[in-house]
Scaffold this active site. Structure first.
Site, mmCIF file in Angstrom:
data_model
loop_
_atom_site.group_PDB
_atom_site.id
_atom_site.type_symbol
_atom_site.label_atom_id
_atom_site.label_comp_id
_atom_site.label_asym_id
_atom_site.label_seq_id
_atom_site.Cartn_x
_atom_site.Cartn_y
_atom_site.Cartn_z
ATOM 1 N N HIS A 103 25.595 78.740 33.893
ATOM 2 C CA HIS A 103 24.290 79.407 33.896
ATOM 3 C C HIS A 103 24.487 80.904 34.080
ATOM 4 O O HIS A 103 24.247 81.688 33.173
ATOM 5 C CB HIS A 103 23.406 78.823 35.002
ATOM 6 C CG HIS A 103 22.096 79.536 35.199
ATOM 7 N ND1 HIS A 103 21.640 79.912 36.445
ATOM 8 C CD2 HIS A 103 21.154 79.943 34.321
ATOM 9 C CE1 HIS A 103 20.472 80.503 36.308
ATOM 10 N NE2 HIS A 103 20.150 80.544 35.039
ATOM 11 N N HIS A 122 21.939 79.140 41.967
ATOM 12 C CA HIS A 122 20.605 78.671 41.564
ATOM 13 C C HIS A 122 20.490 77.156 41.613
ATOM 14 O O HIS A 122 19.652 76.580 40.949
ATOM 15 C CB HIS A 122 20.246 79.209 40.177
ATOM 16 C CG HIS A 122 20.416 80.700 40.049
ATOM 17 N ND1 HIS A 122 21.550 81.288 39.537
ATOM 18 C CD2 HIS A 122 19.601 81.712 40.413
ATOM 19 C CE1 HIS A 122 21.422 82.609 39.575
ATOM 20 N NE2 HIS A 122 20.252 82.901 40.100
#
Lengths: 175, 843
Positions: A103, A122
């Site tokens: 990501h 995250h």
């Protein structure tokens, strides 16, 4: 609060500090990057065949810090104790993954309790027992997994990666 | 098997690549992206001078780098008829997302139409009509002529009430100001269509009539308020999965304490700490987990209420806060109605009228009507009374030194699709009004949103409550049905029965049409009208892909989507931006606004041919050539502040755009409005906000209470991180379908064990409304007998088991659904490659 298993955590700090894996003691000794031949005429990259470890270096369900295809690309080897997708070795249970989250490139930490790699950035989670499937998260790809080979001596070689690594537009850095 | 692309490198964006502004076409947050495109035989290089980033790409880039893109952000598409490389990547300079990309938005390039790379080959490229027993490609002229002739004939025979319409009303893909105006001008301007419904509900209504009637527009704060609040309340929302980068980029920093400097700077002279957060949701979500990880359990309060009992909780909070005197008297005095209105005769069971299901009044009168003790609320909600008190303290107990606590309240589908929508909405806004948390830094009482918004239309000509369109269709009403980017088969309530009936009616039409040679136009229209007389329905589907309801339709018209046309939308803080066209639409596909215009042109022509000049004249004013023409006619001419806004000015404002309403064009820049109601003047005739006298009345929609007693499992439902909306694009993504080959249903493992259900087994969910299927996903945090099923998924439609019961304003009640569950198959092939581990990040 303990945020991750220590070995991977340490590896992450080396990575982020730019010190690379050269200072990684036992783990580093198993890494022998070789210069990649990345001829642009080839349709696919030619990956280096790097010896990452010997089977005897692995303990069940404990991550071993490695790097592949070069020292700038941290990863882990895992011995999971049961045959899993992409697994090699006598039990088909040895797998390797990048530990850069696809990501945003934050380091992944191994959770031995459910055999997942977890991103503190995250909250993304990847299943080490299922080809790095993103169980939940933000990455638009499942976790890049190493193509591994074990030779007669029990040496474990990485010979390729099945998804693009975070932070590079060629899995083998060119130039 | 876990899907892998085996892509080992990507083309590098050359320094001279074209750059376009893109706002993500999916969710309400509207993250900024940039689209880079360049010629198919050009390529950038790793040296700094050879690439768009100006950095040495032969080196590993660090975390959060703007100088990398994933394979999902790359494709080869057509631009002006030529193949070009395309990268669509998050924009680090957009204040909304600061370079973050979600699992949905960061796949926009891969989910684009590409002949070269075979992505989204499902896209409709040509108009299709039913002839010779199947859908056949044809020209726009032919398809629109048929639609216009049938539509005109139905209007001639039945009046405009014979034309039924289902249409999007939002921003982003399948919407935008251009297209809501195009369809709106056609159906509400040229015609006065009453039998129209919106993409996700069976009538033409607002999801938030309650707050609007109180004078409080639902998008009244800005994303920065989440960074400034002392307390955030999240009602019926799971923002980490459904407003991902709003949550990550604006909520989390506050919860971590990372926005303290900003708080101290913007709001000096009061104490500040990291925010605390309250979740009101029957289900524990990944959002709750993430907040606990960041802030510790002591700063996160999850009120896991009994499904549908929010109203009782809000009334108890309102009562407790008011009794403690933690209200803003000055604000109430200055900005709210100060005289109590007479209660309606059927109070408390009913409101003033079916269209006004609550009672709008003063603070004192509302407090009296809503009065609920903590203990009574605890009994109804199933919560610990101490937790309700704690919530009230976190919301409103003054800070050190007596300073007012700043509380931001966000709500979404758990409330909107929940029990007693109108009153529950009102009861929540009561709390915000009483505590003065509207128009203030760190405040707001806002819906968090699903799609972006992009609404500009002439007024809806129908009544309030609006007609229950799906029910009318079920009852055999209507002769022709125009569908714009809606798929009732996946996204409506009572979907099983709707499908059965709709198929019957449209099959009557198909059989009638098959019996006539297509080229005999008069005979064809006559056959269609005769079939309508026998209960048949002629259905026209305008969409970008063949939908489930499209299987029943007789004409498909191919639409363009964001990026294939210039498209404007606003996000959850009213941030208006222009997504520039960066690629061609597939085949002959056109923007919806131009399809609406061409349909209007054809209706005008056909009515003239019929000798109905005055009818034909209504369709003047659709001579748009481009989507910009529609924008100028619609937004520029009709939206509040629209007179300042043009494409050129929006292009110059880039991915940060302007927050609506625009108030000026100054020094080459559009000036907007960061927060609404900062002057304390609300959206009512007298400018005073209303409180709502909204007593609890149990499960309000007809049949829900009985259903809850009859069936064993709560079938709660909603979204998943991997999937956008009804998976209309994701259904072609190997990455998404590898994760969710079937819709999941989260179940408590003990329930599964008792029923002999294993992880990945296909189960049938069934009740008196219908049946559907899902893949069992063991979830230890799920309460016993409480499940959560993925909504609107093509391989198992949750709406099949949702009852037709709606509130007075025809708002569906998807969330309060109960059913039984039985196993129908052991882990099917596709589910074997799926992980069944917990979604919760582990530390």
């Amino acid at each position: 609060m303990k945020r991750c298993d220590r070995k991977v955590d340490i590896g992450r700090r080396w990575f982020l500090s730019g010190a690379g894996v050269a200072a990684a003691g036992a783990a580093a000794a198993t890494v022998m990057p070789q210069r990649a031949d990345a001829s642009p005429q080839l349709a696919r990259l030619r990956y280096p065949a790097n010896r990452l470890a010997n089977i005897s270096d692995l303990k069940p369900n404990e991550p071993l810090q490695v790097a592949y295809p070069d020292k700038e690309a941290p990863g882990v080897l895992l011995k999971l104790g049961k045959t899993v997708p992409g697994g090699v070795g006598p039990e088909g249970d040895i797998v390797g993954f990048t530990t850069m989250c696809p990501h945003k490139g934050f380091p992944l930490a191994y959770s031995s309790s459910d055999r997942t790699l977890n991103c503190s950035g995250h909250y993304s989670r990847f299943d080490c027992e299922n080809g790095g499937q993103e169980i939940w998260g933000h990455a638009t790809q499942n976790l890049p997994q190493y193509q591994l080979r074990v030779d007669a001596k029990g040496d474990i070689y990485a010979e390729g990666i099945d998804e693009l690594l975070y932070g590079r537009l060629s899995n083998v850095l060119e130039g | 098997m876990t899907f892998k692309r085996n892509i080992d490198r990507l083309p590098i964006i050359p320094a001279d690549a074209k750059e376009h502004n893109v706002t993500c076409q999916f969710c309400i947050v509207g993250c900024g992206y940039k689209a880079y495109s360049w010629g198919i035989n050009d390529q950038g290089g790793t040296s700094a001078s050879d690439n768009k980033f100006g950095v040495d790409l032969a080196k590993q880039q660090l975390a959060m780098t703007p100088n990398w893109y994933a394979p999902s952000m790359y494709n080869i598409v057509k631009q002006d008829g030529k193949d070009v490389h395309l990268v669509v990547k998050p924009d680090p300079n957009c204040v909304v997302n600061s370079g973050l990309g979600s699992i949905r938005g960061a796949r926009m390039a891969e989910e684009s139409f590409s002949e070269a790379r075979s992505t989204q080959q499902q896209r409709l490229t040509e108009p299709m009509v039913w002839r010779y027993g199947q859908m056949q490609p044809t020209s726009w002229d032919d398809a629109l002529d048929l639609v216009a002739r049938v539509t005109a004939a139905v209007i001639d025979a039945q009046g405009e009430d014979g034309l039924f319409v289902s249409a999007f009303d939002h921003g982003g893909a399948g919407g935008g100001y251009e297209n809501t105006w195009g369809t709106g001008k056609l159906y509400f301007g040229a015609m006065k269509i009453k039998n129209i419904r919106i993409h996700n509900r069976p009538a033409y209504n607002s999801e938030v009539h309650g707050t609007r009637d109180m004078g409080v527009g639902e998008l009244n704060n800005c994303y920065e308020d989440a960074e400034l609040a002392d307390t955030i309340i999240a009602v019926g929302t799971n923002p980490l999965e459904t407003q991902t980068n709003y949550f990550l980029n604006h909520w989390i920093p506050n919860i971590q304490g990372a926005s303290l400097d900003k708080k101290n700077k913007l709001m000096p002279n009061e104490p500040h700490a990291a925010a605390r957060i309250i979740f009101i949701d029957p289900r524990r979500t990944v959002s709750v987990n993430a907040c606990e990880v960041e802030a510790g359990k002591n700063n996160v309060l999850h009120l896991a209420i009994n499904s549908g009992t929010d109203l009782a909780l809000f009334n108890a909070l309102f009562t407790y806060i008011a009794d403690k005197g933690w209200v803003q008297k000055d604000f109430i005095e200055k900005s709210t109605l100060r005289t109590a209105a007479t209660r309606p005769p059927l109070y408390p069971a009913r409101g003033d009228s079916p269209g006004m299901p609550g009672h709008l009044t003063s603070f004192e009168a509302a407090l009296e009507g809503c009065r609920t003790s903590i203990d009574d609320a605890a009994k109804i909600t199933g919560l610990d009374p101490a937790d309700i008190v704690k919530a009230a303290e976190w919301i409103a107990m003054p800070k050190e030194g007596g300073k007012r606590r700043r509380t931001m309240i966000g709500y979404e589908k758990g409330l909107i699709w929940g029990n007693d929508n109108y009153r529950t909405n009102g009861a929540l806004v009561n709390i915000a009004l009483a505590t003065g948390n509207i128009g203030q830094l760190g405040g707001g009482v806002v819906r968090l949103g699903g799609h972006q918004e992009g609404y500009v239309r002439p007024d809806y000509p129908g009544s309030r409550p609006a007609p229950y369109v799906d029910q009318l269709l079920l009852d055999g009403k209507g002769g022709v049905h125009h569908i714009w980017a809606c798929d009732h088969y996946k996204t409506t309530l009572n979907a099983d029965k709707f499908k059965q009936n709709y198929k019957k009616r449209t099959d009557i039409m198909k059989d009638a049409m098959s019996a006539v040679p297509y080229g005999d136009q008069k005979a064809m229209v006559a056959a269609i009208l005769a079939a309508i007389g026998k209960g048949g329905l002629f259905a026209v589907d305008v969409d970008i892909v063949p939908t489930k309801i499209g299987q029943a339709c007789h004409v498909w018209l191919p639409a363009a989507t964001a990026g294939e046309m210039n498209l404007t939308s606003m996000n959850g803080e009213r941030r208006l931006r222009l997504t520039e066209r960066y690629m061609d639409p597939p085949g002959d596909a056109m923007p919806d606004c131009l399809i609406a215009a061409r349909l209007a042109n054809n209706l005008e022509r056909v009515f003239r041919e019929m000798g109905k000049q005055s009818e034909a004249d209504k369709f003047k004013g659709f001579d748009w050539k481009t989507e910009e023409d529609a924008f100028t006619d619609g937004y520029h001419g009709n939206a509040k502040g629209g007179q300042f806004v043009t494409y050129e000015r929006l292009r110059a404002m880039g991915n940060n755009g302007v927050q609506e309403p625009a108030t000026a064009f100054d020094n080459g820049k559009l000036v907007g409005t960061q927060r609404l109601y900062t002057d304390g003047v609300f959206s009512t005739e007298d400018g005073k906000a209303r409180f709502m006298d909204a007593p609890w009345r149990g499960l309000e929609a007809p049949g829900k209470e009985e259903e809850s007693k009859k069936f064993a499992f709560l079938i709660n439902n909603g979204r998943a991180n991997h999937v956008w909306q009804s998976a209309y694009l994701d259904q072609e993504s190997d990455f998404v379908m590898g994760r969710w080959p079937y819709p999941f249903i989260q179940m408590n493992p003990d329930d599964m064990k008792e029923m002999g259900i294993s992880a990945g087994d296909l189960v049938e969910v069934h009740n008196d409304n219908g049946a559907t299927q899902a893949m069992a996903y063991p979830t230890p945090t799920a309460k016993r007998k409480q499940t959560f099923m993925l909504f609107a998924f093509p391989m198992g439609v949750q709406g099949n088991v949702v009852s037709p019961g709606v509130n007075e304003l025809i708002i569906p009640n998807y969330k309060q659904t109960w059913g039984d569950i039985r196993k129908i198959a052991s882990v099917p092939g596709a589910a074997r490659g799926t992980s069944f581990k917990s979604w919760e990040y582990k530390v």
